[in-house]
Design an enzyme around this catalytic site. Structure first.
Site, PDB file in Angstrom:
ATOM      1  N   GLY A   1       0.830  -1.209   0.000  1.00  0.00           N
ATOM      2  CA  GLY A   1       0.000   0.000   0.000  1.00  0.00           C
ATOM      3  C   GLY A   1       0.858   1.251   0.000  1.00  0.00           C
TER       4      GLY A   1
ATOM      5  N   ARG B   1       0.733  -5.608  -5.982  1.00  0.00           N
ATOM      6  CA  ARG B   1       0.821  -6.863  -5.241  1.00  0.00           C
ATOM      7  C   ARG B   1       1.454  -7.909  -6.161  1.00  0.00           C
ATOM      8  NH1 ARG B   1      -0.203  -4.854  -0.192  1.00  0.00           N
ATOM      9  NH2 ARG B   1      -2.101  -3.600  -0.212  1.00  0.00           N
TER      10      ARG B   1
ATOM     11  N   ASP C   1       4.856  -4.503   6.094  1.00  0.00           N
ATOM     12  CA  ASP C   1       5.351  -5.813   6.487  1.00  0.00           C
ATOM     13  C   ASP C   1       5.420  -6.799   5.326  1.00  0.00           C
ATOM     14  OD1 ASP C   1       2.616  -6.095   6.226  1.00  0.00           O
ATOM     15  OD2 ASP C   1       2.297  -6.991   8.194  1.00  0.00           O
TER      16      ASP C   1
ATOM     17  N   THR D   1       4.323   2.909   5.527  1.00  0.00           N
ATOM     18  CA  THR D   1       2.943   2.470   5.655  1.00  0.00           C
ATOM     19  C   THR D   1       2.206   3.405   6.598  1.00  0.00           C
ATOM     20  OG1 THR D   1       1.473   0.744   6.547  1.00  0.00           O
ATOM     21  CG2 THR D   1       3.702   0.819   7.424  1.00  0.00           C
TER      22      THR D   1
ATOM     23  N   ASP E   1      -0.099   2.560   8.508  1.00  0.00           N
ATOM     24  CA  ASP E   1      -0.618   1.794   9.643  1.00  0.00           C
ATOM     25  C   ASP E   1       0.229   1.897  10.904  1.00  0.00           C
ATOM     26  OD1 ASP E   1      -2.577   0.924   7.863  1.00  0.00           O
ATOM     27  OD2 ASP E   1      -1.463  -0.894   7.334  1.00  0.00           O
TER      28      ASP E   1
ATOM     29  N   ASP F   1       2.590   0.006  11.894  1.00  0.00           N
ATOM     30  CA  ASP F   1       2.573  -1.326  12.502  1.00  0.00           C
ATOM     31  C   ASP F   1       3.862  -2.113  12.308  1.00  0.00           C
ATOM     32  OD1 ASP F   1       2.331  -1.701   9.782  1.00  0.00           O
ATOM     33  OD2 ASP F   1       0.695  -3.157   9.912  1.00  0.00           O
TER      34      ASP F   1
ATOM     35  N   ARG G   1      -5.449  -1.749   9.191  1.00  0.00           N
ATOM     36  CA  ARG G   1      -5.383  -3.219   9.139  1.00  0.00           C
ATOM     37  C   ARG G   1      -5.540  -3.804  10.538  1.00  0.00           C
ATOM     38  NH1 ARG G   1      -1.397  -6.498   6.000  1.00  0.00           N
ATOM     39  NH2 ARG G   1       0.134  -5.578   7.413  1.00  0.00           N
TER      40      ARG G   1
END
Length: 319
Positions: A11, A72, A103, A125, A127, A129, A171
């Site tokens: 992303g 992807r 990740d 990202t 996120d 994360d 996510r």
């Protein structure tokens, strides 16, 4: 090293372009040829590789998204796909690779590292994360996009005396929800890292209503579940008029904040420094405002955590 490559994968996030720019210009500053790999690991397998110059990354530091595009690539999860990618890198004489992404992107870099190809991961990202760094590139910009939306939604919530459920991205991580909920004064924040009791959520809303509060904001991380379902439960239990806003991919776009531009510049340049020092198999980050690097083979095994004190504070301030 005389030639290194750079790709963005997964992303997109605001600040990726600033990171690409830093990688390119840091490499050229050290008289190293730099090659851009377009469309992530898919483009790597297909050989979509071009040499980049100083002008190739001009006028992109302020732009969201990624100049190198992203995609992807299920094929790269296979050993055969990974070997195809390495063949393309060797074909162009590329000796090291900077991978910018989340990740999934790190997992690809990990696989290349296991095959003996030097890689350095840069956390890109929204996120937030990725273990081993306090902040990921794009998180701050996404956070401010969400806060702006919450402020606007609160205006209409006040006007119509409604309860609003706002679903945000992230996510399986709740950082966007936690930080934006605290900054936006949300009455309730639901994140996947902490269990929640719907009865407690309802009780908090009802207590507020009893003391004259006419509107409320509930921020829900997508990792918890559907904001629509949460809103349905709230309305059924309270009869309060409830609406839902799913912010979606607007959170990924936009011009990166000053923080993200500086962070991306620092991390991108640092990744090049590590490769030139012969340090592959690493991933970079920032902790307590200091640049750090970790073993990429180990970092993905670490669990994502949130700031428990911040989460507790959000509950204390929303009484």
């Amino acid at each position: 090293m005389k030639k290194i490559g750079v790709l963005t994968s997964g992303g997109d996030s605001p600040g990726m372009n600033a990171a690409v720019r830093a990688v390119v210009r840091k490499a050229i500053f050290h008289n190293v040829e730099i090659y851009g790999i377009f469309h992530g690991y898919s483009g790597l397998i297909e050989g979509q590789i071009e040499k980049l110059e100083l002008g190739s990354v001009g006028d992109i530091i302020h732009r969201g998204g990624t100049k190198l595009y992203s995609a992807r690539c299920p094929e790269f999860k296979t050993v055969e796909g990974q070997k195809k990618g390495i063949e393309q890198l060797k074909k162009h004489g590329i000796e090291g690779l900077v991978v910018i992404g989340g990740d999934g992107s790190y997992m690809g870099a990990k696989k290349l590292t296991e095959h003996g190809f030097p890689c350095v991961g840069v956390p890109g990202t929204i996120d937030n994360d990725i273990p081993g760094t306090d902040f990921t590139i794009g998180f701050d910009t996404a956070l401010n996009t969400v806060i702006d939306a919450i402020d606007k939604i609160r205006d209409t919530a006040t006007s119509h005396e409604r309860t609003y459920v706002i679903e945000v991205m992230g996510r399986h991580a709740g950082d966007i929800a936690l930080w934006s909920g605290l900054a936006g004064g949300a009455e309730t924040i639901l994140i996947p890292e902490a269990d929640y009791n719907m009865d407690h959520v309802i009780s908090r809303l009802q207590r507020g209503h009893e003391r004259g509060k006419k509107h409320s904001i509930i921020v829900v991380a997508e990792g918890v579940g559907s904001g629509v379902e949460i809103a349905k439960q709230v309305e059924e239990a309270t009869s309060f008029e409830t609406r839902v806003s799913v912010l979606g991919h607007v959170q990924r776009g936009g011009s990166p904040s000053a923080f993200d531009r500086v962070l991306a510049s620092r991390l991108g340049a640092f990744a090049v420094e590590l490769l030139l020092e012969g340090k592959g198999g690493r991933c970079v980050g920032i902790q307590k405002n200091e640049l750090v690097h970790h073993d990429i083979l180990e970092i993905l095994d670490q669990p994502h955590t949130i700031d428990e004190n911040m989460y507790q504070l959000s509950k204390e301030l929303s009484i």
